[in-house]
Design a protein around this motif. Structure first.
Motif, mmCIF file in Angstrom:
data_model
loop_
_atom_site.group_PDB
_atom_site.id
_atom_site.type_symbol
_atom_site.label_atom_id
_atom_site.label_comp_id
_atom_site.label_asym_id
_atom_site.label_seq_id
_atom_site.Cartn_x
_atom_site.Cartn_y
_atom_site.Cartn_z
ATOM 1 N N ASP A 17 0.837 -1.259 0.016
ATOM 2 C CA ASP A 17 -0.235 0.065 0.012
ATOM 3 C C ASP A 17 0.844 1.284 0.086
ATOM 4 O O ASP A 17 0.205 2.405 0.334
ATOM 5 C CB ASP A 17 -1.007 -0.017 1.231
ATOM 6 C CG ASP A 17 -2.067 -1.199 1.167
ATOM 7 O OD1 ASP A 17 -2.415 -1.367 0.038
ATOM 8 O OD2 ASP A 17 -2.512 -1.629 1.981
ATOM 9 N N ARG A 18 2.188 0.956 -0.291
ATOM 10 C CA ARG A 18 3.051 2.370 -0.277
ATOM 11 C C ARG A 18 3.174 2.862 -1.685
ATOM 12 O O ARG A 18 3.301 3.978 -1.826
ATOM 13 C CB ARG A 18 4.376 1.730 0.061
ATOM 14 C CG ARG A 18 4.488 1.381 1.485
ATOM 15 C CD ARG A 18 5.807 0.690 2.034
ATOM 16 N NE ARG A 18 6.223 -0.729 1.288
ATOM 17 C CZ ARG A 18 5.664 -1.850 1.483
ATOM 18 N NH1 ARG A 18 4.689 -1.845 2.639
ATOM 19 N NH2 ARG A 18 5.774 -2.755 0.670
ATOM 20 N N ARG A 19 3.132 1.972 -2.877
ATOM 21 C CA ARG A 19 3.438 2.619 -4.046
ATOM 22 C C ARG A 19 2.908 1.634 -5.103
ATOM 23 O O ARG A 19 3.124 0.380 -5.294
ATOM 24 C CB ARG A 19 4.868 2.867 -4.274
ATOM 25 C CG ARG A 19 5.555 3.554 -5.620
ATOM 26 C CD ARG A 19 6.933 3.711 -5.609
ATOM 27 N NE ARG A 19 7.201 4.769 -6.381
ATOM 28 C CZ ARG A 19 7.345 4.352 -7.904
ATOM 29 N NH1 ARG A 19 7.651 2.992 -8.042
ATOM 30 N NH2 ARG A 19 7.932 5.344 -8.681
ATOM 31 N N VAL A 20 2.525 2.480 -6.309
ATOM 32 C CA VAL A 20 2.135 1.598 -7.548
ATOM 33 C C VAL A 20 2.820 2.313 -8.700
ATOM 34 O O VAL A 20 2.778 3.606 -8.876
ATOM 35 C CB VAL A 20 0.675 1.288 -7.631
ATOM 36 C CG1 VAL A 20 -0.104 2.620 -7.878
ATOM 37 C CG2 VAL A 20 0.363 0.533 -8.971
ATOM 38 N N SER A 21 3.444 1.340 -9.564
ATOM 39 C CA SER A 21 3.931 2.277 -10.710
ATOM 40 C C SER A 21 3.442 1.462 -11.948
ATOM 41 O O SER A 21 3.097 0.373 -12.148
ATOM 42 C CB SER A 21 5.651 2.290 -10.486
ATOM 43 O OG SER A 21 6.005 1.051 -10.555
ATOM 44 N N GLU A 28 4.778 6.575 -18.267
ATOM 45 C CA GLU A 28 5.176 5.971 -17.111
ATOM 46 C C GLU A 28 4.788 6.664 -15.953
ATOM 47 O O GLU A 28 4.813 7.964 -16.012
ATOM 48 C CB GLU A 28 6.826 5.828 -16.901
ATOM 49 C CG GLU A 28 7.456 4.899 -18.048
ATOM 50 C CD GLU A 28 9.204 5.406 -18.329
ATOM 51 O OE1 GLU A 28 9.494 5.872 -17.420
ATOM 52 O OE2 GLU A 28 9.647 4.843 -19.146
ATOM 53 N N GLY A 29 4.248 6.179 -14.971
ATOM 54 C CA GLY A 29 3.938 6.896 -13.930
ATOM 55 C C GLY A 29 3.665 6.202 -12.496
ATOM 56 O O GLY A 29 4.373 4.878 -12.441
ATOM 57 N N SER A 30 3.529 6.918 -11.436
ATOM 58 C CA SER A 30 3.341 6.104 -10.237
ATOM 59 C C SER A 30 2.582 7.063 -9.287
ATOM 60 O O SER A 30 2.216 8.099 -9.290
ATOM 61 C CB SER A 30 4.795 5.980 -9.500
ATOM 62 O OG SER A 30 5.369 7.383 -9.216
ATOM 63 N N TYR A 31 1.889 6.501 -8.304
ATOM 64 C CA TYR A 31 1.279 6.869 -7.134
ATOM 65 C C TYR A 31 2.222 6.599 -5.849
ATOM 66 O O TYR A 31 2.364 5.316 -5.720
ATOM 67 C CB TYR A 31 -0.030 6.434 -6.687
ATOM 68 C CG TYR A 31 -0.995 7.113 -7.655
ATOM 69 C CD1 TYR A 31 -1.460 8.188 -7.401
ATOM 70 C CD2 TYR A 31 -1.923 6.287 -8.638
ATOM 71 C CE1 TYR A 31 -2.489 9.046 -8.243
ATOM 72 C CE2 TYR A 31 -2.853 6.847 -9.315
ATOM 73 C CZ TYR A 31 -3.065 8.062 -9.137
ATOM 74 O OH TYR A 31 -4.250 8.706 -9.746
ATOM 75 N N THR A 32 2.553 7.465 -5.049
ATOM 76 C CA THR A 32 3.364 7.000 -4.052
ATOM 77 C C THR A 32 2.655 7.585 -2.620
ATOM 78 O O THR A 32 2.230 8.743 -2.635
ATOM 79 C CB THR A 32 4.788 7.557 -3.821
ATOM 80 O OG1 THR A 32 5.410 7.160 -4.998
ATOM 81 C CG2 THR A 32 5.361 7.387 -2.573
ATOM 82 N N LEU A 33 2.214 6.634 -1.808
ATOM 83 C CA LEU A 33 1.468 7.024 -0.688
ATOM 84 C C LEU A 33 2.263 7.257 0.659
ATOM 85 O O LEU A 33 3.112 6.347 1.140
ATOM 86 C CB LEU A 33 0.332 5.894 -0.264
ATOM 87 C CG LEU A 33 -0.394 5.808 -1.642
ATOM 88 C CD1 LEU A 33 -1.597 4.667 -1.372
ATOM 89 C CD2 LEU A 33 -1.072 6.681 -2.331
ATOM 90 N N VAL A 34 2.338 8.194 1.231
ATOM 91 C CA VAL A 34 2.892 8.344 2.443
ATOM 92 C C VAL A 34 2.164 8.858 3.732
ATOM 93 O O VAL A 34 1.277 9.845 3.276
ATOM 94 C CB VAL A 34 4.104 9.696 2.164
ATOM 95 C CG1 VAL A 34 4.757 9.922 3.632
ATOM 96 C CG2 VAL A 34 4.941 9.479 1.080
ATOM 97 N N PRO A 35 1.998 7.955 4.936
ATOM 98 C CA PRO A 35 1.266 8.356 5.897
ATOM 99 C C PRO A 35 1.486 9.774 6.252
ATOM 100 O O PRO A 35 2.648 10.086 6.359
ATOM 101 C CB PRO A 35 1.352 7.116 7.137
ATOM 102 C CG PRO A 35 2.354 6.187 6.205
ATOM 103 C CD PRO A 35 3.048 6.847 5.169
#
Length: 144
Positions: free
Chosen positions: A74-78, A91-98
């Motif tokens: 649940d930290r990152r998807v690319s 090319e892309g990504s979502y990075t999730l930071v609490p």
């Protein structure tokens, strides 16, 4: 040469709740305005989508393409483009930071190269609109 565009937003929900919305591709047409069809073609070892087919219609921009995803919990998807009509590269990504307050900072990064020539200034403006819209729609969906 494509430039990467990055933008972030804070969502009032923990990372697993945000990633659950990101990973629920069949629901995209319900909350992503431009998504007309989103179909999971292949799932990966963790049960999350590995290849996804998109049909987008954002008025002047229409595209039909397939992306391949790589998940890090649940930290990152690319992702990267497998096939596309309008795009030759994505090319892309979502990075999730609490966040300390229990929310999530969502960092969205994307690089897109189109098959048709486009002025750099127009392309950057389009990328900014894509990022801004995607993050606001995601925030609304998760918090709603």
């Amino acid at each position: 040469m494509a430039d990467q565009s990055t933008q972030s937003i804070t969502v009032e929900a923990p990372p697993p709740a945000v990633m659950a919305v990101i990973a629920d591709f069949p629901a995209y047409p319900q909350w992503v305005a431009a998504a007309k069809t989103v179909e999971v073609l292949e799932t990966g070892p963790g049960g999350r989508a590995r290849r996804v087919h998109f049909v987008l219609d954002a008025g002047a921009v229409k595209d039909d393409y397939v992306l391949e995803y790589d998940w890090d919990g649940d930290r990152r998807v690319s992702w990267h483009l497998v096939t596309g009509q309008m795009q030759k590269r994505q090319e892309g990504s979502y990075t999730l930071v609490p966040t300390p307050a229990g929310g999530t900072e969502v960092v969205y990064a994307i690089t897109i190269d189109l098959s048709i020539p486009m002025l750099g200034m127009i392309k950057r403006k389009a990328e900014k609109v894509i990022l801004d819209t995607a993050l606001k729609e995601l925030k609304k969906r998760v918090e709603g």
